[in-house]
Design a protein around this motif. Structure first.
Motif, PDB file in Angstrom:
ATOM      1  N   ILE A   1       0.831  -1.207   0.000  1.00 35.36           N
ATOM      2  CA  ILE A   1       0.000   0.000   0.000  1.00 35.36           C
ATOM      3  C   ILE A   1       0.864   1.256   0.000  1.00 35.36           C
ATOM      4  N   SER A   2       2.005   1.196   0.694  1.00 35.30           N
ATOM      5  CA  SER A   2       2.868   2.377   0.816  1.00 35.30           C
ATOM      6  C   SER A   2       3.395   2.865  -0.527  1.00 35.30           C
ATOM      7  N   LYS A   3       3.410   1.983  -1.531  1.00 39.60           N
ATOM      8  CA  LYS A   3       3.966   2.357  -2.833  1.00 39.60           C
ATOM      9  C   LYS A   3       3.056   3.327  -3.593  1.00 39.60           C
ATOM     10  N   HIS A   4       1.776   3.368  -3.221  1.00 42.67           N
ATOM     11  CA  HIS A   4       0.849   4.308  -3.854  1.00 42.67           C
ATOM     12  C   HIS A   4       0.197   5.266  -2.857  1.00 42.67           C
ATOM     13  N   HIS A   5       0.238   4.910  -1.573  1.00 42.98           N
ATOM     14  CA  HIS A   5      -0.385   5.754  -0.539  1.00 42.98           C
ATOM     15  C   HIS A   5       0.556   5.887   0.658  1.00 42.98           C
ATOM     16  N   PRO A   6       1.730   6.515   0.454  1.00 39.61           N
ATOM     17  CA  PRO A   6       2.719   6.582   1.534  1.00 39.61           C
ATOM     18  C   PRO A   6       2.222   7.293   2.785  1.00 39.61           C
ATOM     19  N   ASP A   7       1.476   8.375   2.622  1.00 36.10           N
ATOM     20  CA  ASP A   7       1.018   9.131   3.792  1.00 36.10           C
ATOM     21  C   ASP A   7       0.064   8.304   4.653  1.00 36.10           C
ATOM     22  N   LEU A   8      -0.776   7.502   4.017  1.00 34.60           N
ATOM     23  CA  LEU A   8      -1.688   6.636   4.758  1.00 34.60           C
ATOM     24  C   LEU A   8      -0.906   5.665   5.632  1.00 34.60           C
ATOM     25  N   ILE A   9       0.109   5.039   5.081  1.00 35.99           N
ATOM     26  CA  ILE A   9       0.893   4.054   5.827  1.00 35.99           C
ATOM     27  C   ILE A   9       1.750   4.737   6.890  1.00 35.99           C
ATOM     28  N   LEU A  10       2.248   5.912   6.608  1.00 32.05           N
ATOM     29  CA  LEU A  10       3.018   6.645   7.616  1.00 32.05           C
ATOM     30  C   LEU A  10       2.140   6.996   8.820  1.00 32.05           C
ATOM     31  N   ASN A  11       0.908   7.352   8.583  1.00 32.06           N
ATOM     32  CA  ASN A  11      -0.007   7.658   9.691  1.00 32.06           C
ATOM     33  C   ASN A  11      -0.314   6.415  10.521  1.00 32.06           C
ATOM     34  N   ILE A  12      -0.508   5.280   9.846  1.00 30.09           N
ATOM     35  CA  ILE A  12      -0.731   4.026  10.561  1.00 30.09           C
ATOM     36  C   ILE A  12       0.510   3.656  11.367  1.00 30.09           C
ATOM     37  N   ALA A  13       1.676   3.817  10.769  1.00 29.18           N
ATOM     38  CA  ALA A  13       2.926   3.480  11.438  1.00 29.18           C
ATOM     39  C   ALA A  13       3.115   4.300  12.711  1.00 29.18           C
ATOM     40  N   LYS A  14       2.761   5.576  12.656  1.00 31.55           N
ATOM     41  CA  LYS A  14       2.874   6.434  13.839  1.00 31.55           C
ATOM     42  C   LYS A  14       1.985   5.930  14.972  1.00 31.55           C
ATOM     43  N   LYS A  15       0.794   5.431  14.627  1.00 32.60           N
ATOM     44  CA  LYS A  15      -0.142   4.939  15.640  1.00 32.60           C
ATOM     45  C   LYS A  15       0.298   3.605  16.230  1.00 32.60           C
ATOM     46  N   TRP A  16       0.902   2.747  15.399  1.00 35.30           N
ATOM     47  CA  TRP A  16       1.235   1.394  15.829  1.00 35.30           C
ATOM     48  C   TRP A  16       2.595   1.293  16.504  1.00 35.30           C
ATOM     49  N   TYR A  17       3.566   2.109  16.058  1.00 32.91           N
ATOM     50  CA  TYR A  17       4.925   1.944  16.558  1.00 32.91           C
ATOM     51  C   TYR A  17       4.999   2.314  18.035  1.00 32.91           C
ATOM     52  N   GLY A  18       5.594   1.413  18.804  1.00 35.31           N
ATOM     53  CA  GLY A  18       5.693   1.638  20.242  1.00 35.31           C
ATOM     54  C   GLY A  18       4.625   0.928  21.045  1.00 35.31           C
ATOM     55  N   ASN A  19       3.622   0.345  20.364  1.00 37.50           N
ATOM     56  CA  ASN A  19       2.538  -0.333  21.086  1.00 37.50           C
ATOM     57  C   ASN A  19       2.972  -1.692  21.631  1.00 37.50           C
ATOM     58  N   SER A  20       3.793  -2.407  20.887  1.00 34.34           N
ATOM     59  CA  SER A  20       4.254  -3.734  21.298  1.00 34.34           C
ATOM     60  C   SER A  20       5.468  -4.105  20.469  1.00 34.34           C
ATOM     61  N   ASP A  21       6.177  -5.134  20.912  1.00 32.50           N
ATOM     62  CA  ASP A  21       7.317  -5.611  20.127  1.00 32.50           C
ATOM     63  C   ASP A  21       6.862  -6.081  18.748  1.00 32.50           C
ATOM     64  N   THR A  22       5.674  -6.710  18.699  1.00 34.28           N
ATOM     65  CA  THR A  22       5.168  -7.217  17.423  1.00 34.28           C
ATOM     66  C   THR A  22       4.843  -6.091  16.464  1.00 34.28           C
ATOM     67  N   THR A  23       4.123  -5.082  16.936  1.00 34.12           N
ATOM     68  CA  THR A  23       3.783  -3.970  16.034  1.00 34.12           C
ATOM     69  C   THR A  23       5.033  -3.195  15.621  1.00 34.12           C
TER      70      THR A  23
END
Length: 359
Positions: free
Chosen positions: A199-221
Motif C-alpha cells: 500500500i505504501s507504494k501508492h499511498h505513503p502518507d496513509l501508511i506513515l499515519n498508521i505506522a505512527k499509531k502502531w509503533y511503540g505499542n508492542s514488540d510485534t507492532t
C-alpha cells in the motif's frame, strides 16, 4: 527461485499424485490424466504454467460434478504439502468461480496445506462479500487461514493477480490488517507488514499515519511497522526514518568511504570500506546506493544494507562489505560507470565510482 520451485513438480511428483487419486477415487482416470499432462508440453512449462497444467489434468481426469471433484481433492490435499499443494487452490480458481460457497469453503480447507493467496484473488474481484469472509478468517484458529486473510488481499502480491481496486483505494483492506497486527504467529504478522508495504507504494502518507499509531505499542507492532516501511526507508523518507528512531540531525562524520578497485571486469567483486566517528549519541541506518547503467542505456538505482548501529558520541566504527558484479538470474550487469553513494539515515553522503568493463 521460480526455477527451483518448478522442479518440484517433477515426473515423480506426478506419479505420486496419480497414485493418491487412484487410492481415494474410482472416478479418477489415470490415462486421461497422463494424456492431459502430455498434451500440455509439460517439460517446457514454467512454474505457474505447470501448476495450471496439473489443475487442468486433474479436472480432465475427474469427469464428475465440481462439488464431487472438490470432495475428492479434499481427500488428496492433506498428503501434498508445501508449494506443491498450490495445485488444489489453483483448481478452485480455474473451475470454481461459479460456485462461490463450495469454492470459499475449499480454499479455507486447502490453505493450511499450502497457500490459497493466489486463488482467492479472482473471488475478491467477482464477489464483494469475499472481504467479509476474509475478515471472519482473522479469528480462525489456524494461522495459515489467518494469513490468507491478509496475504490474499495484498494489492501487489508477487506472482499474483494485481488487485487494482485496492491499489486505488486500500481502505477496505485496513480492518483486516488492524485485526492481525499483533498476531501470535510471525507468519501472519509479517504478511500484515507486506500488505502495508504494498500500500505504501501508492499511498505513503496513509501508511506513515498508521505506522505512527502502531509503533511503540508492542514488540510485534514494532516489527510490523519496520518491515512495512522498508520501501519508504530505502527511498530515504525522513518521516519513516523518524518513526523508527533514525534522526537526520545525529549523523556521524564520515572519515572515509572507499572502494578496493575503480576499474574491474564483470564477474569480479570489490570491497567497500567506510570509517565513521559519532559527533552525537544516536541510532544510524547505514546503506549504500549503486547507480548503474541498464541495457537500454538508461540508469537504475539499487540500495544495499550495511546495518544499523547505536553510537555514543566520539565512538568510531569501521565497516567492510564485499560487493559482487557477478550476473544473477535476477540481475545482469552492463559495462560503464557504477556510482556508489553512502547513505546514513536516508541522507546521501560521500560517493565514489568504479568503471565496470566487459570481460
Amino acid at each position: 527461485m521460480a526455477e527451483a520451485l518448478r522442479d518440484m513438480f517433477s515426473r515423480s511428483f506426478l506419479n505420486s499424485l496419480e497414485k493418491k487419486f487412484v487410492s481415494v477415487s474410482k472416478d479418477f482416470n489415470q490415462k486421461t490424466f497422463q494424456k492431459s499432462i502430455l498434451n500440455s508440453n509439460y517439460s517446457s512449462l514454467e512454474l505457474k504454467q505447470r501448476v495450471r497444467a496439473i489443475s487442468q489434468a486433474m479436472s480432465d481426469a475427474l469427469p464428475v460434478s465440481y462439488k464431487k471433484q472438490i470432495h475428492i481433492l479434499k481427500e488428496v490435499a492433506p498428503h501434498v504439502n508445501g508449494f506443491c499443494g498450490t495445485i488444489f487452490p489453483d483448481f478452485v480458481e480455474k473451475n470454481g468461480l461459479n460456485d462461490y460457497k463450495t469454492s470459499i469453503d475449499a480454499l479455507e480447507f486447502f490453505t493450511p496445506f499450502s497457500t490459497a493467496e493466489f486463488a482467492i484473488r479472482p473471488f475478491i474481484v467477482s464477489y464483494p462479500e469475499t472481504m467479509g469472509q476474509m475478515h471472519r478468517w482473522t479469528d480462525h484458529e489456524n494461522h495459515h487461514v489467518r494469513r490468507l486473510a491478509s496475504e490474499g488481499c495484498r494489492p501487489l502480491l508477487p506472482w499474483g493477480m494485481r488487485l487494482q481496486v485496492f491499489v486505488e483505494n486500500p481502505i477496505p483492506v485496513l480492518p483486516i490488517l488492524e485485526k492481525l497486527k499483533n498476531d501470535s504467529s510471525d507468519y501472519v504478522y509479517r504478511s500484515v507488514a507486506n500488505n502495508l508495504n504494498d500500500i505504501s507504494k501508492h499511498h505513503p502518507d496513509l501508511i506513515l499515519n498508521i505506522a505512527k499509531k502502531w509503533y511503540g505499542n508492542s514488540d510485534t507492532t514494532n516489527k510490523v511497522v519496520k518491515h512495512a516501511l522498508r520501501t519508504l526507508l530505502k527511498k530515504g523518507n525522513q518521516t519513516a526514518m523518524q518513526i523508527i528512531g533514525f534522526d537526520e540531525t545525529k549523523l556521524p562524520l564520515v572519515k572515509s568511504f572507499t572502494l578496493s578497485d575503480i576499474d574491474i571486469e564483470i564477474g569480479s567483486k570489490i570491497i567497500l570500506h567506510t570509517e565513521l566517528i559519532a559527533n552525537k549519541n544516536g541510532r544510524i541506518r547505514l546503506e549504500y546506493e549503486v547507480e548503474f547503467p541498464k541495457k537500454n542505456k538508461s540508469h537504475g538505482i539499487k540500495v544495499f544494507q550495511l546495518g544499523e548501529k547505536t553510537l555514543k558520541k566520539g565512538e568510531q566504527i569501521s565497516i567492510t562489505k564485499s560487493h559482487s558484479f557477478a550476473d544473477l538470474s535476477t540481475r545482469k550487469h552492463y559495462s560503464g560507470e557504477h556510482k556508489f553513494t553512502l547513505k546514513m539515515n536516508g541522507i546521501k553522503s560521500k560517493s565514489v565510482s568504479v568503471l565496470l568493463r566487459d570481460k
